[in-house]
Design a protein around this motif. Structure first.
Motif, PDB file in Angstrom:
ATOM      1  N   UNK A  15     -11.378  39.895 -22.319  1.00 49.68           N
ATOM      2  CA  UNK A  15     -10.780  38.755 -23.010  1.00 49.68           C
ATOM      3  C   UNK A  15     -11.684  37.536 -22.917  1.00 49.68           C
ATOM      4  N   UNK A  16     -11.574  36.671 -23.920  1.00 48.90           N
ATOM      5  CA  UNK A  16     -12.266  35.389 -23.835  1.00 48.90           C
ATOM      6  C   UNK A  16     -11.379  34.434 -23.034  1.00 48.90           C
ATOM      7  N   UNK A  17     -11.834  33.211 -22.878  1.00 46.07           N
ATOM      8  CA  UNK A  17     -11.127  32.275 -22.008  1.00 46.07           C
ATOM      9  C   UNK A  17      -9.734  31.935 -22.536  1.00 46.07           C
ATOM     10  N   UNK A  18      -9.585  31.837 -23.842  1.00 45.46           N
ATOM     11  CA  UNK A  18      -8.277  31.522 -24.431  1.00 45.46           C
ATOM     12  C   UNK A  18      -7.298  32.672 -24.209  1.00 45.46           C
ATOM     13  N   UNK A  28      -6.469  26.694 -20.537  1.00 47.99           N
ATOM     14  CA  UNK A  28      -7.870  27.103 -20.663  1.00 47.99           C
ATOM     15  C   UNK A  28      -8.791  26.279 -19.783  1.00 47.99           C
ATOM     16  N   UNK A  29      -8.494  24.992 -19.645  1.00 47.09           N
ATOM     17  CA  UNK A  29      -9.310  24.120 -18.794  1.00 47.09           C
ATOM     18  C   UNK A  29      -9.242  24.544 -17.329  1.00 47.09           C
ATOM     19  N   UNK A  32     -11.191  27.780 -16.952  1.00 48.62           N
ATOM     20  CA  UNK A  32     -12.626  27.501 -17.003  1.00 48.62           C
ATOM     21  C   UNK A  32     -13.107  26.993 -15.641  1.00 48.62           C
ATOM     22  N   UNK A  33     -12.342  26.101 -15.036  1.00 48.39           N
ATOM     23  CA  UNK A  33     -12.708  25.574 -13.717  1.00 48.39           C
ATOM     24  C   UNK A  33     -12.686  26.682 -12.669  1.00 48.39           C
ATOM     25  N   UNK A  34     -11.637  27.509 -12.691  1.00 46.25           N
ATOM     26  CA  UNK A  34     -11.539  28.624 -11.743  1.00 46.25           C
ATOM     27  C   UNK A  34     -12.731  29.581 -11.888  1.00 46.25           C
ATOM     28  N   UNK A  35     -13.103  29.880 -13.121  1.00 43.81           N
ATOM     29  CA  UNK A  35     -14.231  30.793 -13.364  1.00 43.81           C
ATOM     30  C   UNK A  35     -15.537  30.167 -12.882  1.00 43.81           C
ATOM     31  N   UNK A  36     -15.726  28.888 -13.164  1.00 44.06           N
ATOM     32  CA  UNK A  36     -16.947  28.191 -12.747  1.00 44.06           C
ATOM     33  C   UNK A  36     -17.089  28.142 -11.231  1.00 44.06           C
ATOM     34  N   UNK A  47     -23.348  32.412 -23.197  1.00 46.12           N
ATOM     35  CA  UNK A  47     -22.871  31.200 -22.528  1.00 46.12           C
ATOM     36  C   UNK A  47     -21.340  31.114 -22.521  1.00 46.12           C
ATOM     37  N   UNK A  48     -20.679  32.244 -22.736  1.00 46.68           N
ATOM     38  CA  UNK A  48     -19.217  32.275 -22.802  1.00 46.68           C
ATOM     39  C   UNK A  48     -18.630  33.108 -21.668  1.00 46.68           C
ATOM     40  N   UNK A  49     -17.552  32.611 -21.080  1.00 45.13           N
ATOM     41  CA  UNK A  49     -16.874  33.337 -20.022  1.00 45.13           C
ATOM     42  C   UNK A  49     -16.077  34.483 -20.617  1.00 45.13           C
TER      43      UNK A  49
END
Length: 86
Positions: A15-18, A28-29, A32-36, A47-49
């Motif tokens: 899956x993508x971030x959404x 999503x924000x 994104x922070x958790x993944x980073x 460049x996509x999670x």
């Protein structure tokens, strides 16, 4: 109701971030922070999670303390306990 069924069918293994944020029920924000920060299992494709559903499921089980009981521990010959008569 049809939307809920359609959403369940749309869950993919990668899956993508959404999609992953919708699956986890967070923004999503936040995801994104958790993944980073390496808090959730994720990988970058270009460049996509991206998030694997099976890894997210395992991560959620681990974080919630759920542990799968091994099949060898189950005695299928034992009967269920019977409730006492009143």
């Amino acid at each position: 109701m049809a939307v809920a069924i359609q959403t369940q069918l749309a869950v993919r293994e990668v899956m993508d971030i959404r999609q992953a944020a919708d699956y986890l029920g967070i923004s999503g924000d936040t995801l994104y922070r958790y993944a980073s920060e390496g808090f959730v299992p994720a990988f970058k494709l270009g460049n996509r999670w991206r998030f694997r559903k099976s890894l997210l499921d395992g991560w959620m089980d681990e974080k919630s303390g759920v542990s799968a009981a091994p099949a060898a521990d189950v005695d299928v010959t034992r009967k269920k306990p019977v409730a006492r008569a009143r």
